[in-house]
Design an enzyme around this catalytic site. Structure first.
Site, PDB file in Angstrom:
ATOM      1  N   GLY A  12       0.821  -1.218   0.000  1.00 26.54           N
ATOM      2  CA  GLY A  12       0.000   0.000   0.000  1.00 26.54           C
ATOM      3  C   GLY A  12       0.843   1.250   0.000  1.00 26.54           C
ATOM      4  O   GLY A  12       0.659   2.151   0.826  1.00 26.54           O
ATOM      5  N   ALA A  13       1.781   1.330  -0.962  1.00 18.88           N
ATOM      6  CA  ALA A  13       2.762   2.422  -0.961  1.00 18.88           C
ATOM      7  C   ALA A  13       2.392   3.561  -1.912  1.00 18.88           C
ATOM      8  O   ALA A  13       3.211   4.434  -2.175  1.00 18.88           O
ATOM      9  CB  ALA A  13       4.148   1.864  -1.302  1.00 18.88           C
ATOM     10  N   ASP A  62      -2.549  -7.375  -4.671  1.00 14.98           N
ATOM     11  CA  ASP A  62      -3.822  -7.368  -3.949  1.00 14.98           C
ATOM     12  C   ASP A  62      -3.603  -8.249  -2.726  1.00 14.98           C
ATOM     13  O   ASP A  62      -3.448  -9.463  -2.852  1.00 14.98           O
ATOM     14  CB  ASP A  62      -4.937  -7.934  -4.840  1.00 14.98           C
ATOM     15  N   VAL A  63      -3.570  -7.645  -1.546  1.00  7.59           N
ATOM     16  CA  VAL A  63      -3.236  -8.417  -0.336  1.00  7.59           C
ATOM     17  C   VAL A  63      -4.295  -9.463   0.010  1.00  7.59           C
ATOM     18  O   VAL A  63      -4.047 -10.324   0.856  1.00  7.59           O
ATOM     19  CB  VAL A  63      -2.994  -7.506   0.906  1.00  7.59           C
ATOM     20  N   TYR A 155     -13.071  -2.953  11.897  1.00  7.39           N
ATOM     21  CA  TYR A 155     -11.721  -2.372  11.816  1.00  7.39           C
ATOM     22  C   TYR A 155     -10.981  -2.527  13.147  1.00  7.39           C
ATOM     23  O   TYR A 155      -9.804  -2.904  13.181  1.00  7.39           O
ATOM     24  CB  TYR A 155     -11.867  -0.894  11.432  1.00  7.39           C
ATOM     25  N   LYS A 159      -7.555  -4.612  13.827  1.00  2.00           N
ATOM     26  CA  LYS A 159      -6.340  -3.936  14.295  1.00  2.00           C
ATOM     27  C   LYS A 159      -5.863  -4.500  15.638  1.00  2.00           C
ATOM     28  O   LYS A 159      -4.657  -4.612  15.881  1.00  2.00           O
ATOM     29  CB  LYS A 159      -6.553  -2.421  14.376  1.00  2.00           C
ATOM     30  N   ILE A 188      -4.156  10.335  11.597  1.00  2.00           N
ATOM     31  CA  ILE A 188      -3.097  10.831  10.703  1.00  2.00           C
ATOM     32  C   ILE A 188      -3.750  11.481   9.484  1.00  2.00           C
ATOM     33  O   ILE A 188      -4.778  10.990   8.979  1.00  2.00           O
ATOM     34  CB  ILE A 188      -2.191   9.647  10.253  1.00  2.00           C
TER      35      ILE A 188
HETATM   36  P1  NAP Z   1      -4.782   5.262   2.448  1.00  2.90           P
HETATM   37  O1  NAP Z   1      -4.232   6.632   2.197  1.00  2.90           O
HETATM   38  O2  NAP Z   1      -6.256   5.030   2.257  1.00  2.90           O
HETATM   39  O3  NAP Z   1      -3.947   4.202   1.547  1.00  2.90           O
HETATM   40  C1  NAP Z   1      -4.259   2.836   1.612  1.00  2.90           C
HETATM   41  C2  NAP Z   1      -3.220   2.038   0.860  1.00  2.90           C
HETATM   42  O4  NAP Z   1      -3.591   0.645   0.948  1.00  2.90           O
HETATM   43  C3  NAP Z   1      -3.168   2.394  -0.617  1.00  2.90           C
HETATM   44  O5  NAP Z   1      -1.832   2.351  -1.069  1.00  2.90           O
HETATM   45  C4  NAP Z   1      -3.968   1.269  -1.272  1.00  2.90           C
HETATM   46  O6  NAP Z   1      -3.562   0.992  -2.592  1.00  2.90           O
HETATM   47  C5  NAP Z   1      -3.628   0.095  -0.371  1.00  2.90           C
HETATM   48  N1  NAP Z   1      -4.616  -0.982  -0.464  1.00  2.90           N
HETATM   49  C6  NAP Z   1      -5.949  -0.925  -0.233  1.00  2.90           C
HETATM   50  N2  NAP Z   1      -6.522  -2.141  -0.481  1.00  2.90           N
HETATM   51  C7  NAP Z   1      -5.522  -2.974  -0.850  1.00  2.90           C
HETATM   52  C8  NAP Z   1      -5.457  -4.344  -1.250  1.00  2.90           C
HETATM   53  N3  NAP Z   1      -6.552  -5.131  -1.295  1.00  2.90           N
HETATM   54  N4  NAP Z   1      -4.243  -4.857  -1.585  1.00  2.90           N
HETATM   55  C9  NAP Z   1      -3.130  -4.105  -1.551  1.00  2.90           C
HETATM   56  N5  NAP Z   1      -3.125  -2.804  -1.196  1.00  2.90           N
HETATM   57  C10 NAP Z   1      -4.311  -2.248  -0.858  1.00  2.90           C
HETATM   58  O7  NAP Z   1      -4.474   4.754   3.921  1.00  2.90           O
HETATM   59  P2  NAP Z   1      -3.527   5.353   5.080  1.00  2.90           P
HETATM   60  O8  NAP Z   1      -4.322   6.333   5.855  1.00  2.90           O
HETATM   61  O9  NAP Z   1      -2.210   5.731   4.521  1.00  2.90           O
HETATM   62  O10 NAP Z   1      -3.387   4.057   6.018  1.00  2.90           O
HETATM   63  C11 NAP Z   1      -2.310   3.145   5.915  1.00  2.90           C
HETATM   64  C12 NAP Z   1      -2.394   2.164   7.076  1.00  2.90           C
HETATM   65  O11 NAP Z   1      -2.406   2.877   8.307  1.00  2.90           O
HETATM   66  C13 NAP Z   1      -3.679   1.320   7.066  1.00  2.90           C
HETATM   67  O12 NAP Z   1      -3.386   0.012   7.539  1.00  2.90           O
HETATM   68  C14 NAP Z   1      -4.572   2.038   8.057  1.00  2.90           C
HETATM   69  O13 NAP Z   1      -5.533   1.178   8.624  1.00  2.90           O
HETATM   70  C15 NAP Z   1      -3.554   2.505   9.075  1.00  2.90           C
HETATM   71  N6  NAP Z   1      -3.966   3.646   9.894  1.00  2.90           N
HETATM   72  C16 NAP Z   1      -4.279   4.856   9.340  1.00  2.90           C
HETATM   73  C17 NAP Z   1      -4.664   5.904  10.170  1.00  2.90           C
HETATM   74  C18 NAP Z   1      -5.018   7.259   9.634  1.00  2.90           C
HETATM   75  O14 NAP Z   1      -5.444   8.107  10.448  1.00  2.90           O
HETATM   76  N7  NAP Z   1      -4.872   7.540   8.362  1.00  2.90           N
HETATM   77  C19 NAP Z   1      -4.728   5.722  11.554  1.00  2.90           C
HETATM   78  C20 NAP Z   1      -4.394   4.477  12.082  1.00  2.90           C
HETATM   79  C21 NAP Z   1      -4.012   3.463  11.240  1.00  2.90           C
HETATM   80  P3  NAP Z   1      -4.261   1.719  -3.867  1.00  2.90           P
HETATM   81  O15 NAP Z   1      -3.867   3.170  -3.815  1.00  2.90           O
HETATM   82  O16 NAP Z   1      -3.709   0.994  -5.038  1.00  2.90           O
HETATM   83  O17 NAP Z   1      -5.742   1.539  -3.685  1.00  2.90           O
END
Ligand code: NAP
Length: 248
Positions: A12-13, A62-63, A155, A159, A188
């Site tokens: 998910g980069a 696709d994870v 969720y 987690k 975040i």
């Molecule tokens: P984000 O901006 O929505 O990005 C999600 C990433 O996951 C994207 O690169 C996406 O790829 C990828 N992804 C989604 N479904 C996938 C699949 N089936 N297979 C492979 N890749 C997949 O999310 P984020 O906010 O950066 O969050 C990243 C991590 O931090 C997540 O685990 C989230 O639960 C955790 N987190 C986030 C927050 C927050 O406040 N943002 C807080 C706590 C934890 P595509 O772009 O190709 O769709």
């Protein structure tokens, strides 16, 4: 640079936290394999790695698919000549709903993407790490896995599962010099939280002692620490990066 010679796989980069982690690991000298769900996403990863003079590639993943994980591991071997020595399980989604209204698909999508993904990817990476007697696994969980959040039973369960999985695998792999940790971000500033209204964001900030949402770079710094030599004696822990929102 502390990560020279390491191959880091970041799921998910394309954006948000995963992109910040890929850039931070690359800045420390790691060769970065960043994943996206689409070929457009792969191109965007290739572009930002190149712009930042980082050795690495975007790859499709696709994870939720074992075939996709197997194909990814083959591609990484072909590109780098080795298996990842660093795995960052970052890919994640939300499918929020009150439990009474939650559909089976909403529950299952979260479990497949946010939890079973760890089983698939860690299993694929830990065999070569075991042989090498060296490795780092970091998974991104969330503060809500500790404190709960209405509308997120799926969720939060996944987690909390990430943290339990981390502790068990840390015990399994410690004898092979492999550390396994999770990083639990608070709120975040990424696409995931941009879905919130201004009012919701302000209410969240009122409850954060440091009075701001975190940045993706705040989370990436914790991951770099855990995978570097500085983090060598830390395993089985959940590192909280939340501005004081939850203090354990
Ligand atoms: P984000 O901006 O929505 O990005 C999600 C990433 O996951 C994207 O690169 C996406 O790829 C990828 N992804 C989604 N479904 C996938 C699949 N089936 N297979 C492979 N890749 C997949 O999310 P984020 O906010 O950066 O969050 C990243 C991590 O931090 C997540 O685990 C989230 O639960 C955790 N987190 C986030 C927050 C927050 O406040 N943002 C807080 C706590 C934890 P595509 O772009 O190709 O769709």
């Amino acid at each position: 640079m502390s990560l020279q010679g390491e191959v880091a796989l970041v799921t998910g980069a394309t954006r948000g936290i995963g992109k910040a982690i890929a850039l931070a690991l690359g800045a420390e000298g790691a060769q970065v394999m960043g994943t996206a769900t689409s070929s457009n996403g792969v191109d965007s990863i290739d572009k930002y790695l190149k712009e930042n003079n980082i050795n690495g590639s975007g790859l499709v993943l696709d994870v939720t698919s074992q075939d996709s994980v197997s194909a990814l591991m083959t591609s990484i071997k072909e590109i780098t000549g080795q298996a990842p020595s660093i795995l960052v399980n970052n890919a994640g989604i939300t499918r929020d709903n009150l439990l009474m209204r939650m559909k089976d698909e909403e529950w299952d999508a979260i479990m497949e993407t946010n939890l079973k993904s760890l089983f698939r990817l860690s299993k694929a990476c830990c065999r070569p790490m075991t042989k090498a007697r060296k490795g780092r696994i970091v998974s991104i969980s969330s503060v809500v896995g500790e404190v709960g959040n209405p509308g997120q039973t799926n969720y939060c369960a996944a987690k909390a599962g990430v943290n339990g999985f981390t502790r068990a695998l840390a015990r399994e792999l410690a004898p092979r010099n492999i550390t396994v940790n999770s990083v639990a971000p608070g709120f975040i500033d990424t696409d995931m939280t941009r879905a919130l209204s201004e009012e919701q964001r302000a209410a969240i900030c009122d409850n954060i002692p440091l009075s701001r949402l975190g940045s993706a770079e705040d989370v990436a710094a914790a991951v770099v620490y855990l995978v570097s030599d500085a983090g060598a004696y830390i395993t089985g822990t959940t590192m909280h990066v939340n501005g004081g929102l939850y203090m354990g």
